[in-house]
Design a protein around this motif. Structure first.
Motif, PDB file in Angstrom:
ATOM      1  N   ALA A   1      -8.546   0.814   5.671  1.00  0.00           N
ATOM      2  CA  ALA A   1      -8.117  -0.046   4.568  1.00  0.00           C
ATOM      3  C   ALA A   1      -9.278  -0.927   4.113  1.00  0.00           C
ATOM      4  O   ALA A   1      -9.461  -1.145   2.912  1.00  0.00           O
ATOM      5  CB  ALA A   1      -6.925  -0.890   4.989  1.00  0.00           C
ATOM      6  N   ASN A   2     -10.062  -1.435   5.055  1.00  0.00           N
ATOM      7  CA  ASN A   2     -11.212  -2.263   4.718  1.00  0.00           C
ATOM      8  C   ASN A   2     -12.222  -1.469   3.885  1.00  0.00           C
ATOM      9  O   ASN A   2     -12.765  -1.973   2.911  1.00  0.00           O
ATOM     10  CB  ASN A   2     -11.848  -2.808   5.988  1.00  0.00           C
ATOM     11  N   ILE A   3     -12.459  -0.233   4.281  1.00  0.00           N
ATOM     12  CA  ILE A   3     -13.387   0.615   3.531  1.00  0.00           C
ATOM     13  C   ILE A   3     -12.865   0.862   2.125  1.00  0.00           C
ATOM     14  O   ILE A   3     -13.607   0.750   1.140  1.00  0.00           O
ATOM     15  CB  ILE A   3     -13.615   1.953   4.270  1.00  0.00           C
ATOM     16  N   PHE A   4     -11.579   1.196   1.988  1.00  0.00           N
ATOM     17  CA  PHE A   4     -11.010   1.480   0.667  1.00  0.00           C
ATOM     18  C   PHE A   4     -10.985   0.245  -0.214  1.00  0.00           C
ATOM     19  O   PHE A   4     -11.237   0.328  -1.412  1.00  0.00           O
ATOM     20  CB  PHE A   4      -9.610   2.077   0.794  1.00  0.00           C
ATOM     21  N   PHE A   5     -10.679  -0.929   0.358  1.00  0.00           N
ATOM     22  CA  PHE A   5     -10.634  -2.141  -0.449  1.00  0.00           C
ATOM     23  C   PHE A   5     -12.032  -2.573  -0.883  1.00  0.00           C
ATOM     24  O   PHE A   5     -12.194  -3.142  -1.952  1.00  0.00           O
ATOM     25  CB  PHE A   5      -9.925  -3.262   0.288  1.00  0.00           C
TER      26      PHE A   5
ATOM     27  N   GLY B   1       0.773  -1.235   0.000  1.00  0.00           N
ATOM     28  CA  GLY B   1       0.000   0.000   0.000  1.00  0.00           C
ATOM     29  C   GLY B   1       0.801   1.280   0.000  1.00  0.00           C
ATOM     30  O   GLY B   1       0.298   2.312   0.422  1.00  0.00           O
ATOM     31  N   TRP B   2       2.036   1.259  -0.478  1.00  0.00           N
ATOM     32  CA  TRP B   2       2.838   2.483  -0.482  1.00  0.00           C
ATOM     33  C   TRP B   2       2.304   3.518  -1.453  1.00  0.00           C
ATOM     34  O   TRP B   2       2.725   4.655  -1.442  1.00  0.00           O
ATOM     35  CB  TRP B   2       4.303   2.174  -0.791  1.00  0.00           C
ATOM     36  N   ASN B   3       1.380   3.121  -2.300  1.00  0.00           N
ATOM     37  CA  ASN B   3       0.775   4.091  -3.203  1.00  0.00           C
ATOM     38  C   ASN B   3      -0.427   4.785  -2.562  1.00  0.00           C
ATOM     39  O   ASN B   3      -1.059   5.613  -3.174  1.00  0.00           O
ATOM     40  CB  ASN B   3       0.335   3.397  -4.493  1.00  0.00           C
ATOM     41  N   LYS B   4      -0.722   4.441  -1.322  1.00  0.00           N
ATOM     42  CA  LYS B   4      -1.851   5.040  -0.605  1.00  0.00           C
ATOM     43  C   LYS B   4      -1.367   6.245   0.211  1.00  0.00           C
ATOM     44  O   LYS B   4      -0.326   6.212   0.854  1.00  0.00           O
ATOM     45  CB  LYS B   4      -2.488   4.022   0.352  1.00  0.00           C
ATOM     46  N   PRO B   5      -2.153   7.320   0.195  1.00  0.00           N
ATOM     47  CA  PRO B   5      -1.758   8.531   0.936  1.00  0.00           C
ATOM     48  C   PRO B   5      -1.591   8.306   2.435  1.00  0.00           C
ATOM     49  O   PRO B   5      -0.776   8.964   3.064  1.00  0.00           O
ATOM     50  CB  PRO B   5      -2.906   9.506   0.667  1.00  0.00           C
ATOM     51  N   ILE B   6      -2.351   7.366   3.014  1.00  0.00           N
ATOM     52  CA  ILE B   6      -2.264   7.165   4.461  1.00  0.00           C
ATOM     53  C   ILE B   6      -0.861   6.717   4.873  1.00  0.00           C
ATOM     54  O   ILE B   6      -0.365   7.070   5.938  1.00  0.00           O
ATOM     55  CB  ILE B   6      -3.347   6.182   4.956  1.00  0.00           C
ATOM     56  N   TRP B   7      -0.183   5.950   4.032  1.00  0.00           N
ATOM     57  CA  TRP B   7       1.179   5.516   4.342  1.00  0.00           C
ATOM     58  C   TRP B   7       2.134   6.701   4.343  1.00  0.00           C
ATOM     59  O   TRP B   7       3.015   6.799   5.188  1.00  0.00           O
ATOM     60  CB  TRP B   7       1.654   4.464   3.354  1.00  0.00           C
ATOM     61  N   TRP B   8       1.963   7.593   3.365  1.00  0.00           N
ATOM     62  CA  TRP B   8       2.853   8.748   3.289  1.00  0.00           C
ATOM     63  C   TRP B   8       2.616   9.698   4.459  1.00  0.00           C
ATOM     64  O   TRP B   8       3.566  10.250   5.016  1.00  0.00           O
ATOM     65  CB  TRP B   8       2.675   9.467   1.952  1.00  0.00           C
ATOM     66  N   VAL B   9       1.369   9.892   4.820  1.00  0.00           N
ATOM     67  CA  VAL B   9       1.054  10.747   5.974  1.00  0.00           C
ATOM     68  C   VAL B   9       1.684  10.166   7.231  1.00  0.00           C
ATOM     69  O   VAL B   9       2.294  10.880   8.028  1.00  0.00           O
ATOM     70  CB  VAL B   9      -0.474  10.912   6.125  1.00  0.00           C
ATOM     71  N   SER B  10       1.550   8.863   7.402  1.00  0.00           N
ATOM     72  CA  SER B  10       2.116   8.210   8.581  1.00  0.00           C
ATOM     73  C   SER B  10       3.638   8.311   8.605  1.00  0.00           C
ATOM     74  O   SER B  10       4.239   8.557   9.660  1.00  0.00           O
ATOM     75  CB  SER B  10       1.689   6.745   8.614  1.00  0.00           C
TER      76      SER B  10
END
Length: 108
Positions: A101-105, A16-25
């Motif tokens: 993540a569950n919501i996005f998936f 999931g490195w393409n997800k914004p939540i990872w970058w924010v974290s």
């Protein structure tokens, strides 16, 4: 391009490195590392330290990885009460991330 580069790219997408939540974290973790470092510096210099609530909010929002590293490296904020709340917030952050993540998936 080497043959192994494609495997790394797929691995990064998989976690999931393409997800914004990872970058924010990640960014928040780096920020919180330096916040804890500054807090330790203030403690050593007998200056006013950063309020505990601010540290906990940063941890809860996703900066707990940087906080955990800083707490270990600087042996800072290791008292029982602070540690208890720190780990409660880590678990809450992980549950919240799993829920998001569950919501996005499901939406994908």
């Amino acid at each position: 391009m080497r043959s192994g580069d494609g495997g790394l790219a797929w691995w990064l997408v998989l976690i999931g490195w393409n997800k914004p939540i990872w970058w924010v974290s990640m960014i928040l973790s780096v920020v919180m590392f330096f916040v804890y470092a500054w807090d330790k510096y203030c403690e050593i210099e007998h200056r006013p330290t950063i309020h505990t609530l601010f540290l906990h909010v940063g941890d809860a929002l996703g900066g707990w990885v940087g906080s955990m590293v800083a707490r270990y490296l600087f042996t800072h904020r290791v008292d029982r009460d602070f540690s208890r709340w720190f780990w409660v917030l880590v678990v809450l952050n992980m549950v919240g991330c799993a829920w998001l993540a569950n919501i996005f998936f499901q939406a994908a």
